[in-house]
Design a protein around this motif. Structure first.
Motif, short mmCIF file in Angstrom:
data_model
loop_
_atom_site.label_atom_id
_atom_site.label_comp_id
_atom_site.label_asym_id
_atom_site.label_seq_id
_atom_site.Cartn_x
_atom_site.Cartn_y
_atom_site.Cartn_z
N SER A 1 -2.11 8.47 0.61
CA SER A 1 -3.45 8.43 1.21
C SER A 1 -3.59 9.48 2.30
N GLU B 1 2.28 4.52 -0.64
CA GLU B 1 0.84 4.68 -0.86
C GLU B 1 0.14 5.15 0.42
N ASP C 1 -13.27 4.71 5.93
CA ASP C 1 -12.01 4.26 5.36
C ASP C 1 -11.12 3.60 6.42
N THR D 1 -8.97 5.02 -0.04
CA THR D 1 -7.92 6.02 -0.17
C THR D 1 -6.55 5.38 -0.37
N LEU D 2 -6.33 4.20 0.19
CA LEU D 2 -5.08 3.50 -0.05
C LEU D 2 -4.99 3.00 -1.49
N GLY E 1 -4.18 6.02 -3.44
CA GLY E 1 -2.77 6.29 -3.21
C GLY E 1 -1.88 5.36 -3.99
#
Length: 210
Positions: free
Chosen positions: A17, A13, A51, A65-66, A69
């Motif tokens: 990301s 992930e 982020d 974003t993680l 992801g």
């Protein structure tokens, strides 16, 4: 995670990301180069910084974003990596994105500093997403006495390469030959490739004339 004596993260992930951030940063950079449009990059830098601040100072599980992801790679088997070296690498990301934020957003000015910083960020993100190599993690051992654990691909542990990982002399010659081929292609076909393609069926030409 059970079975690990230190905090770990899912490398898959993280790579997803990094690919998202790389695409956004690269696209905004292209708009600057070809359109002289700095608006998208200001949004990207602001979101980038936010982020990474969440990752470093709050908790990675709340990083937008993680999370995206994780949704993308949710059907893949997790690959666990040490959280300490990743946090250190993300701290570098905070410094780089904060630098660009101050110059491009707060001061509203561009300079070689912003250009180089943006390039470094792109390199870091590209290596992470494409090759699974965390360049920021490479600096972890310089500033910390303890050895990094659970690195992607087990690169922290020195071991002999398997046969499939070894590169022969013939393969190296092929790589150098391919590079020479690229330069030769540019030299021989520059004029031909520079010609603008024509509309084969006349579809777009007729629509533009209307």
């Amino acid at each position: 995670m059970e079975g690990y004596n230190i905090p770990v993260l899912n490398e898959r992930e993280i790579r997803a990301s990094a690919g998202i951030l790389f695409l956004a940063t690269f696209f905004s950079l292209m708009l600057i180069i070809f359109k002289n449009n700095f608006l998208p990059v200001k949004y990207v830098i602001t979101l980038f910084l936010t982020d990474f601040i969440i990752r470093v100072f709050v908790n990675p599980k709340y990083s937008p974003t993680l999370i995206i992801g994780r949704l993308i790679v949710r059907n893949q088997v997790p690959e666990y990596v040490g959280a300490r070296q990743k946090k250190f690498a993300w701290t570098i990301g905070v410094v780089l994105s904060a630098t660009m934020f101050i110059f491009l957003v707060v001061v509203n000015a561009y300079s070689p500093i912003t250009g180089i910083t943006c390039l470094v960020c792109l390199i870091f993100l590209f290596f992470e997403s494409a090759f699974g190599i965390c360049l920021g993690c490479k600096f972890y051992s310089i500033f910390h006495k303890e050895k990094a654990q659970y690195c992607p691909g087990e690169i922290c542990d020195a071991k002999s390469k398997q046969d499939i990982q070894k590169t022969s002399i013939v393969q190296m010659f092929i790589v150098f030959g391919f590079i020479a081929y690229v330069f030769l292609t540019v030299f021989l076909f520059q004029d031909q490739f520079s010609k603008k393609p024509h509309d084969l069926f006349g579809i777009f030409g007729s629509s533009q004339s209307k």
